[in-house]
Design an enzyme around this catalytic site. Structure first.
Site, PDB file in Angstrom:
ATOM      1  N   CYS A  12      -2.719 -32.946  21.741  1.00 49.98           N
ATOM      2  CA  CYS A  12      -1.639 -32.889  20.746  1.00 49.98           C
ATOM      3  C   CYS A  12      -0.334 -32.663  21.512  1.00 49.98           C
ATOM      4  O   CYS A  12      -0.335 -32.695  22.746  1.00 49.98           O
ATOM      5  CB  CYS A  12      -1.886 -31.828  19.674  1.00 49.98           C
ATOM      6  N   ASN A  15      -0.486 -28.462  22.724  1.00 52.04           N
ATOM      7  CA  ASN A  15      -1.789 -27.873  23.127  1.00 52.04           C
ATOM      8  C   ASN A  15      -1.876 -26.380  22.768  1.00 52.04           C
ATOM      9  O   ASN A  15      -2.560 -25.613  23.447  1.00 52.04           O
ATOM     10  CB  ASN A  15      -2.068 -28.102  24.624  1.00 52.04           C
ATOM     11  N   CYS A  17      -1.706 -25.606  19.040  1.00 51.83           N
ATOM     12  CA  CYS A  17      -2.075 -25.538  17.615  1.00 51.83           C
ATOM     13  C   CYS A  17      -3.274 -26.438  17.307  1.00 51.83           C
ATOM     14  O   CYS A  17      -4.388 -25.951  17.112  1.00 51.83           O
ATOM     15  CB  CYS A  17      -0.889 -25.934  16.729  1.00 51.83           C
ATOM     16  N   ARG A  18      -3.066 -27.743  17.262  1.00 53.22           N
ATOM     17  CA  ARG A  18      -4.120 -28.644  16.771  1.00 53.22           C
ATOM     18  C   ARG A  18      -5.222 -28.918  17.775  1.00 53.22           C
ATOM     19  O   ARG A  18      -6.412 -28.840  17.447  1.00 53.22           O
ATOM     20  CB  ARG A  18      -3.491 -29.982  16.326  1.00 53.22           C
ATOM     21  N   SER A  19      -4.849 -29.293  19.020  1.00 54.68           N
ATOM     22  CA  SER A  19      -5.910 -29.694  19.964  1.00 54.68           C
ATOM     23  C   SER A  19      -6.816 -28.527  20.388  1.00 54.68           C
ATOM     24  O   SER A  19      -8.008 -28.760  20.626  1.00 54.68           O
ATOM     25  CB  SER A  19      -5.351 -30.453  21.167  1.00 54.68           C
ATOM     26  N   ASP A 127       1.163 -31.699  12.394  1.00 51.22           N
ATOM     27  CA  ASP A 127       1.596 -30.593  13.244  1.00 51.22           C
ATOM     28  C   ASP A 127       2.011 -29.393  12.380  1.00 51.22           C
ATOM     29  O   ASP A 127       3.006 -29.465  11.655  1.00 51.22           O
ATOM     30  CB  ASP A 127       2.790 -31.094  14.078  1.00 51.22           C
TER      31      ASP A 127
HETATM   32  P1  4NP Z   1       0.623 -28.735  18.576  1.00 52.78           P
HETATM   33  O1  4NP Z   1       1.909 -28.065  17.877  1.00 52.78           O
HETATM   34  O2  4NP Z   1       1.076 -30.065  19.129  1.00 52.78           O
HETATM   35  O3  4NP Z   1      -0.362 -28.893  17.467  1.00 52.78           O
HETATM   36  O4  4NP Z   1       0.187 -27.765  19.655  1.00 52.78           O
HETATM   37  C1  4NP Z   1       3.126 -27.914  18.552  1.00 52.78           C
HETATM   38  C2  4NP Z   1       3.332 -26.799  19.347  1.00 52.78           C
HETATM   39  C3  4NP Z   1       4.544 -26.637  19.991  1.00 52.78           C
HETATM   40  C4  4NP Z   1       5.548 -27.576  19.846  1.00 52.78           C
HETATM   41  C5  4NP Z   1       5.324 -28.692  19.070  1.00 52.78           C
HETATM   42  C6  4NP Z   1       4.115 -28.859  18.419  1.00 52.78           C
HETATM   43  N1  4NP Z   1       6.802 -27.376  20.486  1.00 52.78           N
HETATM   44  O5  4NP Z   1       7.698 -28.216  20.285  1.00 52.78           O
HETATM   45  O6  4NP Z   1       6.974 -26.397  21.210  1.00 52.78           O
END
Ligand code: 4NP
Length: 158
Positions: A12, A15, A17-19, A127
């Protein structure tokens, strides 16, 4: 079992939240099916912002609530990942565009949208990072459960 392990990498944007949820749920799914020894599983980010960090507390809470063990830290995807892994799963269309852009020519990994294996047809794992609550994390967990089972059933048939 002497056969080589199958390798799956969950991707994702950050790395955190989702993955991590997808990785933890997929690992638990294969463990519960007694085929955990046949799989090598990891997750990674498109971006480098959170490298070395534990998942967002809402992701950790959601996994804990559902009995999914998790003890991994964020890392960024590398060029070698595209030749090491058999399957690389993205969570949304932007992940898929980024993965396709980064894949070296002729690399081994199949690049797959995880949500394409949801029998309910909910294709995008949104997200939830900027949400003010944990609901998006619970939804990500539920989608990951369905997609993990759906993908493993798909593999058995193919
Ligand atoms: P993820 O969520 O892709 O599901 O881990 C996010 C976590 C952090 C950010 C974006 C999405 N960020 O921009 O810091």
């Amino acid at each position: 079992m002497s056969a080589e392990k199958k390798k799956a990498l969950f991707i994702c944007l950050g790395n955190i939240c989702r993955s991590p949820i997808a990785e933890g749920v997929f690992q638990k799914t294969v463990n519960d099916m007694n085929i955990g020894d046949q799989w090598e599983i990891d997750s990674a980010a498109i971006g480098s912002w959170h490298v070395g960090h534990s998942p967002d507390w809402r992701a950790l809470d959601t996994m804990k609530k559902h009995g999914v063990p998790y003890d991994n830290c964020a890392r960024q995807i590398t060029t070698e990942d595209f030749n090491n892994y058999d399957f690389i799963f993205g969570m949304d269309e932007t992940n898929m565009k980024d993965l396709n852009k980064r894949a070296p020519k002729g690399s081994k990994a199949k690049l797959l949208l995880f949500g394409d294996f949801d029998p309910q047809g909910d294709r995008i794992i949104r997200d939830p990072y900027y949400d003010s609550d944990s609901k998006g994390f619970e939804k990500c967990y539920q989608q990951s459960v369905r997609c993990s089972k759906g993908f493993l059933e798909h593999l058995q048939k193919s």
